[in-house]
Design an enzyme around this catalytic site. Structure first.
Site, PDB file in Angstrom:
ATOM      1  N   ASP A 195       0.483  -8.770  16.222  1.00 25.00           N
ATOM      2  CA  ASP A 195       1.632  -8.013  15.721  1.00 25.00           C
ATOM      3  C   ASP A 195       1.861  -6.760  16.557  1.00 25.00           C
ATOM      4  OD1 ASP A 195       3.761  -7.488  14.006  1.00 25.00           O
ATOM      5  OD2 ASP A 195       2.517  -6.492  12.492  1.00 25.00           O
ATOM      6  N   SER A 219       0.835  -1.208   0.000  1.00 24.26           N
ATOM      7  CA  SER A 219       0.000   0.000   0.000  1.00 24.26           C
ATOM      8  C   SER A 219       0.865   1.252   0.000  1.00 24.26           C
ATOM      9  CB  SER A 219      -0.919   0.020   1.232  1.00 24.26           C
ATOM     10  OG  SER A 219      -0.158   0.101   2.432  1.00 24.26           O
TER      11      SER A 219
END
Length: 409
Positions: A193, A72
Site C-alpha cells: 500500500d 481507529s
C-alpha cells in the site's frame, strides 16, 4: 546527535498529569455527524469512548485528537513515565476487528525483531509500545508511536503546481527505497500500500506539542456529547520549525513475503499487472506501486487511471489497456501464470476486453518536468520499475542508488 537525545525516554521524575477542566468548549449539535461518524458503517459502540485528560495504562494521558479512520482514532498523548509526547492509535473493539486485530501489531513485531543496523531501518515508523484497554463494549488494541507531522500527500498540496521539486522527491525516494529494501530483505514483508499519504514527515520540535497542549487547555476542542460518549473534532499540530526525515507508515495491509500470494491488494490505480491478472505476486509489486506514485508526485497526474468510459468508473480492463498502450503487450509467461488472463487476453496473447486500446505513448512523451540528461536518468529509473515481468523490475536496493537520485541528493 541532538535529535537522537531528544527521542530517548530519560529516567527521572515522571511528568504530572495536566488538568483539562476547562468547560468552555463549543458544543456541537447532536444531530450533526462529524469525523468518524461520517463513515457509512459507523457504529458508536465499536469505538473506545476516549476522554481528553484520561490516562491509559497508568502512563499515557490523552491531550487531544489528531485524526480518525474507519477502524481507529489517533490521539496526542503525554507519556508520563517517558516524559515525552506520543501518538496513540486506538482501534475499534476486538469483536469487530476479527483476525485483523493483531495484524499490524504482528508486522511491527516482525520489524522490531529484524537487524537494526540496516540503513533502511530508520525509514520505518517506530512502534514504541502496545497494550489493550477495556471499554464498555469490549477490548481495544492501542499502538504507541512517535508523533508525525504530515504526509507527503499533504506536503504536495502545499505546492500550487502540485509537483514535488526534484531535490525533495529524490530525498524521499532514497529513504523509501532503503526502507523497502529493509522490509523485503531483512523482514520478508511486502507493504502492498505504497502511497503518498502513507509516507509521513517526522517532528524535531518539542514546542509543537507544548503549543497543542496549551491550545487544548485554553481553547478546548469542539465536541458533541451523545449520552455517555464524546466525539471530538481533530486538532492540527502547528508546523514544526524542524522537520524530521520521512518514514513509511501503515502496515495494516502488509503481508509476509515468504509465501505465495494471489489476493487483490494495492490502491486501484497503483495495482501491478500480476495483481490485476491474479498471477502469483511478491515483493516486486511494491516496486511497481512506487513507480506509479512517483509519477503522481512529480508529473502532476496519474500515470494510469483505469477509467472505463462505458462504466464511468475504474475497471481492470481499462487499466490493462493503458498499460498496453505504454508498455506493449504483456509476456505470455505472465499470462500463462495468471488465473484471470482469459478474461482479457486470447490464447495467442491478443487483448480482447471489448474496450479500445489507447494510442501508443512512451514515458518520454508523457514526461514534462525535465529535459536532457536528467530526463534520461529519470526515465531510466522509471523504466526499471515499470516492467510487465516482475522479475525484470529493479530491487529497492538498486533503485536507492539510481543515477537520477544520486545527482539530486
Amino acid at each position: 546527535m541532538a535529535s537522537l537525545l531528544r527521542r530517548i525516554p530519560w529516567s527521572g521524575r515522571a511528568w504530572k498529569p495536566l488538568s483539562f477542566s476547562n468547560t468552555n468548549f463549543p458544543r456541537l449539535p447532536t444531530q450533526q455527524r462529524i469525523e468518524e461518524e461520517l463513515f457509512p458503517d459507523y457504529v458508536a459502540s465499536r469505538y473506545y469512548p476516549v476522554r481528553i485528560g484520561e490516562i491509559l495504562k497508568d502512563r499515557y494521558q490523552i491531550v487531544g485528537k489528531l485524526g480518525f479512520g474507519a477502524s481507529s482514532t489517533v490521539w496526542l498523548a503525554r507519556d508520563l513515565d517517558g516524559r515525552r509526547h506520543v501518538a496513540l492509535k486506538l482501534y475499534v473493539h476486538s469483536g469487530s476487528m476479527g483476525k485483523q486485530l493483531d495484524h499490524e501489531f504482528l508486522m511491527y513485531k516482525r520489524i522490531s525483531g529484524s537487524p537494526a543496523r540496516h540503513p533502511g531501518r530508520n525509514g520505518i515508523r517506530e512502534l514504541l509500545d502496545s497494550f489493550d484497554v477495556v471499554g464498555p463494549d469490549g477490548s481495544h488494541r492501542c499502538l504507541v508511536h512517535p508523533p508525525l507531522w504530515e504526509s507527503v500527500l499533504a506536503f504536495l498540496h502545499r505546492n500550487p503546481v502540485k509537483r514535488l521539486p526534484a531535490l525533495v522527491l529524490a530525498f524521499i525516494l532514497h529513504r523509501l527505497f532503503l526502507a523497502l529494501d529493509f522490509l523485503h530483505t531483512e523482514c520478508q514483508i511486502i507493504h502492498t500500500d505504497i502511497k503518498a499519504d502513507n509516507i509521513m514527515f517526522g517532528i524535531e520540535d518539542e514546542s509543537v506539542f507544548r503549543t497543542f497542549e496549551e491550545q487544548e487547555l485554553v481553547d478546548p476542542s469542539p465536541r458533541k456529547i451523545v449520552h455517555d460518549r464524546v466525539v471530538y473534532l481533530s486538532r492540527e499540530l502547528q508546523m514544526p520549525k524542524n522537520w524530521a526525515a520521512p518514514v513509511l507508515c501503515d502496515f495494516g495491509s502488509a503481508v509476509v513475503g515468504n509465501q505465495e500470494h494471489t489476493e487483490d491488494v494495492q490502491p486501484d490505480i497503483y495495482r501491478a499487472p500480476e495483481v490485476i491478472l491474479e498471477a502469483p505476486w511478491s515483493y516486486q509489486i511494491d516496486i511497481w506501486n512506487t513507480g506509479c506514485m512517483i509519477w503522481d508526485l512529480f508529473e502532476g497526474g496519474h500515470l494510469f487511471t483505469g477509467y472505463d468510459p462505458e462504466h464511468q468508473t475504474y475497471r481492470s480492463r481499462a487499466h490493462l489497456a493503458e498499460m498496453i498502450a505504454l508498455l506493449g503487450s504483456p509476456p505470455k509467461t505472465l499470462l500463462r501464470s495468471a488465473k484471470s488472463s482469459q478474461k482479457f487476453f486470447s490464447e495467442s496473447g491478443d487483448f480482447r476486453a471489448d474496450i479500445p486500446l489507447p494510442d501508443h505513448v512512451s514515458l518520454s512523451d508523457k514526461e514534462t518536468s525535465l529535459e536532457g540528461e536528467s530526463q534520461q536518468k529519470f526515465l531510466a529509473m522509471m523504466g526499471e520499475m515499470l516492467q510487465w515481468n516482475p522479475l525484470n523490475r529493479a530491487s529497492a536496493k538498486t533503485l536507492a542508488e539510481s543515477e537520477w537520485i544520486k545527482e539530486n541528493m
